[in-house]
Design a protein around this motif. Structure first.
Motif, PDB file in Angstrom:
ATOM      1  N   THR A  70      97.713  72.489 123.884  1.00  0.00           N
ATOM      2  CA  THR A  70      96.871  73.487 124.488  1.00  0.00           C
ATOM      3  C   THR A  70      96.126  74.492 123.440  1.00  0.00           C
ATOM      4  N   GLY A  71      96.660  74.631 122.384  1.00  0.00           N
ATOM      5  CA  GLY A  71      95.760  75.497 121.336  1.00  0.00           C
ATOM      6  C   GLY A  71      96.058  76.866 122.056  1.00  0.00           C
ATOM      7  N   ASP A  72      94.840  77.726 122.038  1.00  0.00           N
ATOM      8  CA  ASP A  72      95.157  78.977 122.580  1.00  0.00           C
ATOM      9  C   ASP A  72      94.964  79.252 124.198  1.00  0.00           C
ATOM     10  N   GLY A  73      94.870  78.047 124.694  1.00  0.00           N
ATOM     11  CA  GLY A  73      94.940  78.186 126.206  1.00  0.00           C
ATOM     12  C   GLY A  73      93.651  78.129 126.834  1.00  0.00           C
ATOM     13  N   LEU A  74      92.515  78.406 126.158  1.00  0.00           N
ATOM     14  CA  LEU A  74      91.259  78.450 126.636  1.00  0.00           C
ATOM     15  C   LEU A  74      90.846  77.311 127.634  1.00  0.00           C
ATOM     16  N   LEU A  75      91.211  76.265 127.660  1.00  0.00           N
ATOM     17  CA  LEU A  75      90.966  75.099 128.695  1.00  0.00           C
ATOM     18  C   LEU A  75      91.979  75.254 129.622  1.00  0.00           C
ATOM     19  N   GLY A  76      93.244  75.387 129.113  1.00  0.00           N
ATOM     20  CA  GLY A  76      94.477  75.661 130.226  1.00  0.00           C
ATOM     21  C   GLY A  76      93.843  76.743 131.171  1.00  0.00           C
ATOM     22  N   ALA A  77      93.156  77.692 131.159  1.00  0.00           N
ATOM     23  CA  ALA A  77      92.558  78.621 132.136  1.00  0.00           C
ATOM     24  C   ALA A  77      91.843  78.012 132.881  1.00  0.00           C
ATOM     25  N   GLU A  78      91.145  76.893 132.811  1.00  0.00           N
ATOM     26  CA  GLU A  78      90.464  76.302 133.846  1.00  0.00           C
ATOM     27  C   GLU A  78      90.982  75.462 134.799  1.00  0.00           C
ATOM     28  N   LEU A  79      92.384  74.998 134.358  1.00  0.00           N
ATOM     29  CA  LEU A  79      93.167  74.190 135.136  1.00  0.00           C
ATOM     30  C   LEU A  79      93.475  74.819 136.744  1.00  0.00           C
ATOM     31  N   ALA A  80      93.388  74.096 137.599  1.00  0.00           N
ATOM     32  CA  ALA A  80      93.938  74.547 138.893  1.00  0.00           C
ATOM     33  C   ALA A  80      95.277  73.953 139.209  1.00  0.00           C
ATOM     34  N   ALA A  81      96.418  74.798 138.841  1.00  0.00           N
ATOM     35  CA  ALA A  81      97.605  74.198 138.777  1.00  0.00           C
ATOM     36  C   ALA A  81      98.732  75.165 139.686  1.00  0.00           C
ATOM     37  N   ASP A  82      99.395  74.492 140.526  1.00  0.00           N
ATOM     38  CA  ASP A  82     100.629  75.378 141.060  1.00  0.00           C
ATOM     39  C   ASP A  82     101.631  75.734 139.845  1.00  0.00           C
ATOM     40  N   ARG A  83     101.862  74.999 138.951  1.00  0.00           N
ATOM     41  CA  ARG A  83     102.933  75.129 137.992  1.00  0.00           C
ATOM     42  C   ARG A  83     102.077  74.724 136.631  1.00  0.00           C
ATOM     43  N   LEU A  84     101.821  75.312 135.526  1.00  0.00           N
ATOM     44  CA  LEU A  84     101.299  75.261 134.483  1.00  0.00           C
ATOM     45  C   LEU A  84     102.121  75.571 133.212  1.00  0.00           C
ATOM     46  N   SER A  99     101.759  74.331 117.374  1.00  0.00           N
ATOM     47  CA  SER A  99     101.548  75.629 116.543  1.00  0.00           C
ATOM     48  C   SER A  99     102.111  76.744 117.301  1.00  0.00           C
ATOM     49  N   ARG A 100     102.898  77.314 116.630  1.00  0.00           N
ATOM     50  CA  ARG A 100     103.560  79.053 117.239  1.00  0.00           C
ATOM     51  C   ARG A 100     102.554  80.035 117.382  1.00  0.00           C
ATOM     52  N   THR A 101     101.654  79.911 116.549  1.00  0.00           N
ATOM     53  CA  THR A 101     100.595  80.949 116.677  1.00  0.00           C
ATOM     54  C   THR A 101      99.619  80.552 117.721  1.00  0.00           C
ATOM     55  N   ALA A 102      99.311  79.431 118.040  1.00  0.00           N
ATOM     56  CA  ALA A 102      98.498  78.955 119.136  1.00  0.00           C
ATOM     57  C   ALA A 102      99.182  79.378 120.419  1.00  0.00           C
ATOM     58  N   LEU A 103     100.369  79.177 120.550  1.00  0.00           N
ATOM     59  CA  LEU A 103     101.062  79.142 121.760  1.00  0.00           C
ATOM     60  C   LEU A 103     101.185  80.703 122.113  1.00  0.00           C
ATOM     61  N   GLU A 104     101.466  81.488 121.083  1.00  0.00           N
ATOM     62  CA  GLU A 104     101.184  83.154 121.298  1.00  0.00           C
ATOM     63  C   GLU A 104     100.001  83.358 122.043  1.00  0.00           C
ATOM     64  N   ARG A 105      98.712  83.013 121.246  1.00  0.00           N
ATOM     65  CA  ARG A 105      97.577  83.451 121.987  1.00  0.00           C
ATOM     66  C   ARG A 105      97.411  82.831 123.240  1.00  0.00           C
ATOM     67  N   ALA A 106      97.938  81.750 123.449  1.00  0.00           N
ATOM     68  CA  ALA A 106      97.903  80.923 124.890  1.00  0.00           C
ATOM     69  C   ALA A 106      98.673  81.694 126.006  1.00  0.00           C
ATOM     70  N   ALA A 107      99.829  82.281 125.535  1.00  0.00           N
ATOM     71  CA  ALA A 107     100.700  83.165 126.710  1.00  0.00           C
ATOM     72  C   ALA A 107     100.087  84.507 126.997  1.00  0.00           C
ATOM     73  N   ARG A 108      99.426  84.957 125.842  1.00  0.00           N
ATOM     74  CA  ARG A 108      98.669  86.231 126.089  1.00  0.00           C
ATOM     75  C   ARG A 108      97.667  85.845 127.169  1.00  0.00           C
ATOM     76  N   ARG A 109      96.984  84.684 127.012  1.00  0.00           N
ATOM     77  CA  ARG A 109      95.761  84.411 127.950  1.00  0.00           C
ATOM     78  C   ARG A 109      96.215  83.969 129.102  1.00  0.00           C
ATOM     79  N   LEU A 110      97.450  83.273 129.289  1.00  0.00           N
ATOM     80  CA  LEU A 110      97.973  82.665 130.387  1.00  0.00           C
ATOM     81  C   LEU A 110      99.475  83.186 130.656  1.00  0.00           C
ATOM     82  N   PRO A 111      99.770  84.409 131.063  1.00  0.00           N
ATOM     83  CA  PRO A 111     101.059  85.036 131.064  1.00  0.00           C
ATOM     84  C   PRO A 111     101.854  84.355 132.248  1.00  0.00           C
TER      85      PRO A 111
END
Length: 180
Positions: free
Chosen positions: A30-44, A50-62
């Motif tokens: 996922t990296g920083d979740g930038l594209l994950g934010a574009e997904l239409a998911a019931d559960r994502l 990368s732990r750093t990437a996941l921390e950023r992704a978690a902030r973007r997609l809580p």
């Protein structure tokens, strides 16, 4: 990777949005979740090495689940857990492509989809290497380990049990959707 790298490339955001709604979705690498934010998911579920990437992704997609994964290891998910697995600009960095794609297939439900975007290398890259040599076009410090053409990506997906539904080139990338 900078903390805020701006918007996702338009063609990749359109590719991900074009996958449509899905139930359980795994954004693999996922990296920083930038594209994950574009997904239409019931559960994502966001997964990365990368732990750093996941921390950023978690902030973007809580509301998304965040799962660290280990390189070259089985994925920590049950068989048939997802309707869609998305991996954008990941496959070219993977050491064991066979394991990565086999694990992606394992965690997909029957009929589930795998969406892949990876840098395209085709005739133009080959001609450049022929004309200028290997070194000028490829950075030896680049994290890219694999180089895919349209044909080689289709072949590897087919050999690993996927049925390619769509494979096109867009803005220097190969964009593929395949079914389990």
């Amino acid at each position: 990777m900078p903390e805020d790298r701006g918007p996702a490339p338009v063609h990749l955001a359109e590719f991900v949005r074009g996958l449509g709604p899905a139930g359980d979705v795994l954004d693999l690498g996922t990296g920083d979740g930038l594209l994950g934010a574009e997904l239409a998911a019931d559960r994502l579920v966001l997964a990365d090495t990368s732990r750093t990437a996941l921390e950023r992704a978690a902030r973007r997609l809580p509301d998304a689940a965040v799962v660290p994964i280990e390189p070259d290891s089985p994925l920590p998910f049950a068989d048939s857990a997802f309707d869609l697995v998305v991996c954008v600009h990941v496959l070219s960095h993977v050491r064991d492509v066979q394991l990565f794609l086999s694990e992606s297939r394992r965690v997909l439900r029957p009929g589930g989809r795998l969406a892949v975007a990876t840098t395209a290398h085709g005739r133009g890259a080959g001609l450049s290497i022929l004309a200028r040599g290997f070194e000028p076009g490829f950075n030896p410090l680049s994290p890219h380990l694999r180089f895919f053409t349209r044909r080689s990506l289709a072949r590897v997906l087919d050999e690993l049990g996927f049925e390619v539904q769509a494979l096109r080139r867009g803005r220097g990338d190969l964009l593929a959707v395949a079914r389990r």
